[in-house]
Design an enzyme around this catalytic site. Structure first.
Site, mmCIF file in Angstrom:
data_model
loop_
_atom_site.group_PDB
_atom_site.id
_atom_site.type_symbol
_atom_site.label_atom_id
_atom_site.label_comp_id
_atom_site.label_asym_id
_atom_site.label_seq_id
_atom_site.Cartn_x
_atom_site.Cartn_y
_atom_site.Cartn_z
ATOM 1 N N ASN A 114 45.686 3.433 59.913
ATOM 2 C CA ASN A 114 45.258 3.954 61.204
ATOM 3 C C ASN A 114 44.376 2.939 61.919
ATOM 4 O O ASN A 114 43.666 2.161 61.293
ATOM 5 C CB ASN A 114 44.532 5.299 61.041
ATOM 6 C CG ASN A 114 43.032 5.139 60.875
ATOM 7 O OD1 ASN A 114 42.297 4.981 61.858
ATOM 8 N ND2 ASN A 114 42.568 5.159 59.623
ATOM 9 N N ASN A 149 28.859 12.588 60.288
ATOM 10 C CA ASN A 149 29.088 11.144 60.245
ATOM 11 C C ASN A 149 28.938 10.559 61.644
ATOM 12 O O ASN A 149 29.569 11.028 62.593
ATOM 13 C CB ASN A 149 30.498 10.901 59.690
ATOM 14 C CG ASN A 149 30.824 9.447 59.467
ATOM 15 O OD1 ASN A 149 30.819 8.655 60.380
ATOM 16 N ND2 ASN A 149 31.163 9.100 58.221
ATOM 17 N N ASN A 256 35.308 2.965 52.776
ATOM 18 C CA ASN A 256 36.169 3.204 53.925
ATOM 19 C C ASN A 256 37.557 2.618 53.645
ATOM 20 O O ASN A 256 37.867 2.241 52.518
ATOM 21 C CB ASN A 256 35.537 2.567 55.174
ATOM 22 C CG ASN A 256 35.828 3.355 56.438
ATOM 23 O OD1 ASN A 256 36.958 3.758 56.681
ATOM 24 N ND2 ASN A 256 34.806 3.572 57.253
#
Length: 354
Positions: A114, A149, A256
């Site tokens: 993404n 977040n 991540n």
């Protein structure tokens, strides 16, 4: 027990463009949450409590940030049996993110790429949604913990990034069980530069100062975690660990998405720009977790995320040094049953170890 097996829904969803499928799923979840229709996907939460950063988590499996960027589906996600849910990343101002198409499936690798770019409706809308959730209604007791977040807007110069983080921290602080500072998305230009020595030191110094002010103002201390990338060497991880300790951060989220394509060479969409998530990230993420644990020592909270597609994968994160785990891409490929499977696997592993 879910009344509607995800295996029946997946072929339909996977026939759609990935972002269209995501938007359809989240819109449906938003409509069904809090209604009897939630039984079609809901699952009982596995009881495997843990105390972490001063918080009690009902079990050791959470949802990673990125799925519910606008905090629209907190109650629906809670019904899937998560011990904690993290929503966002939110930025001070609404932004559309990067041009479409910007999400790609690599099904042969159980992976996604993404380059969304922190697309979200902005802080004000985010906070309205958080406060609508039953998890955050005054006087409500709920076992599920909520992480919020935070990030920076794409058009905020990197030298002014701290201003965006402080605006978000001010907004989310009263409503969060914990706050995650996201400095590791590969899809906002120069964001990962904040992981460098001087930049990270300056950012976390300012955040630590603001936390003291907010703690006094609101009469509570909200734990702050920092989310880092998997594309770091051992020396960089050592510096990050020392900086986290120096500024009394409460924990770290590792990791991540990755920029590496080593595990997906030759696959369709493998050359698309963006962050790779899913099964190919498992080992890199676990290595970072292991190096963090060695650098930070026992007792420093680590949330392990990246490549959890099975109960065994979840256990591997705990064995690498994580205290709890998060899933995201695994939920897309495996469905809500993965939450219970992962939580039970971790519980069984711990029971077998006495």
């Amino acid at each position: 027990m879910s009344l509607f097996p995800y295996a029946l829904a997946r072929p339909f969803l996977f026939a759609l463009d990935p972002e269209v499928a995501h938007d359809l799923t989240m819109a449906s979840l938003a409509r069904m949450q809090g209604t009897p229709l939630s039984s079609t996907y809901g699952r009982s939460s596995v009881s495997d409590p843990i105390e972490l950063a001063g918080l009690r988590f009902a079990n050791r499996v959470g949802l990673a940030a990125g799925l519910d960027k606008n905090a629209r589906c907190i109650d629906g996600l809670a019904a899937m049996g998560f011990g904690f849910v993290e929503v966002g990343t939110v930025t001070p101002r609404a932004q559309g993110g990067n041009p479409k198409p910007r999400m790609f499936r690599l099904p042969e690798a159980n992976a996604l790429i993404n380059r969304l770019g922190f697309n979200n409706d902005g802080l004000d809308a985010f906070l309205i949604n958080v406060q609508k959730s039953s998890v955050r209604r005054p006087g409500t007791r709920h076992a599920m913990r909520l992480g919020l977040n935070i990030g920076k807007n794409a058009d905020t110069p990197i030298e002014n990034a701290v201003d965006d983080y402080l605006i978000c921290l001010d907004g989310v602080y009263p409503h969060a069980d914990y706050v995650t500072v996201n400095i590791s998305s590969p899809n906002t230009k120069n964001l990962r530069a904040l992981q460098s020595d001087a930049a990270l030191d300056a950012l976390l110094g300012r955040i630590a100062e603001r936390r003291e002010t907010l703690g006094s103002r609101h009469g509570k201390r909200v734990p702050i975690f920092v989310k880092i990338a998997p594309d770091l060497d051992e020396a960089q991880i050592g510096v990050i660990a020392a900086t986290l300790r120096r500024h009394a951060m409460d924990g770290v989220v590792a990791t991540n998405t990755t920029l590496s394509r080593a595990a997906v060479i030759g696959m369709r969409h493998a050359d698309e720009a963006g962050g790779l998530s899913g099964a190919p990230v498992l080992q890199a993420s676990n290595q970072v977790i292991s190096q963090l644990r060695a650098a930070l020592g026992n007792g420093f909270p680590i949330i392990g995320v990246g490549g959890v597609m099975s109960g065994m994968d979840a256990v591997s994160k705990i064995k690498a040094g994580a205290d709890v785990v998060q899933i995201y891409t695994g939920l897309i490929y495996k469905g809500p049953a993965l939450v219970t499977q992962a939580a039970n696997s971790i519980k069984s592993m711990r029971s077998s170890q006495g």
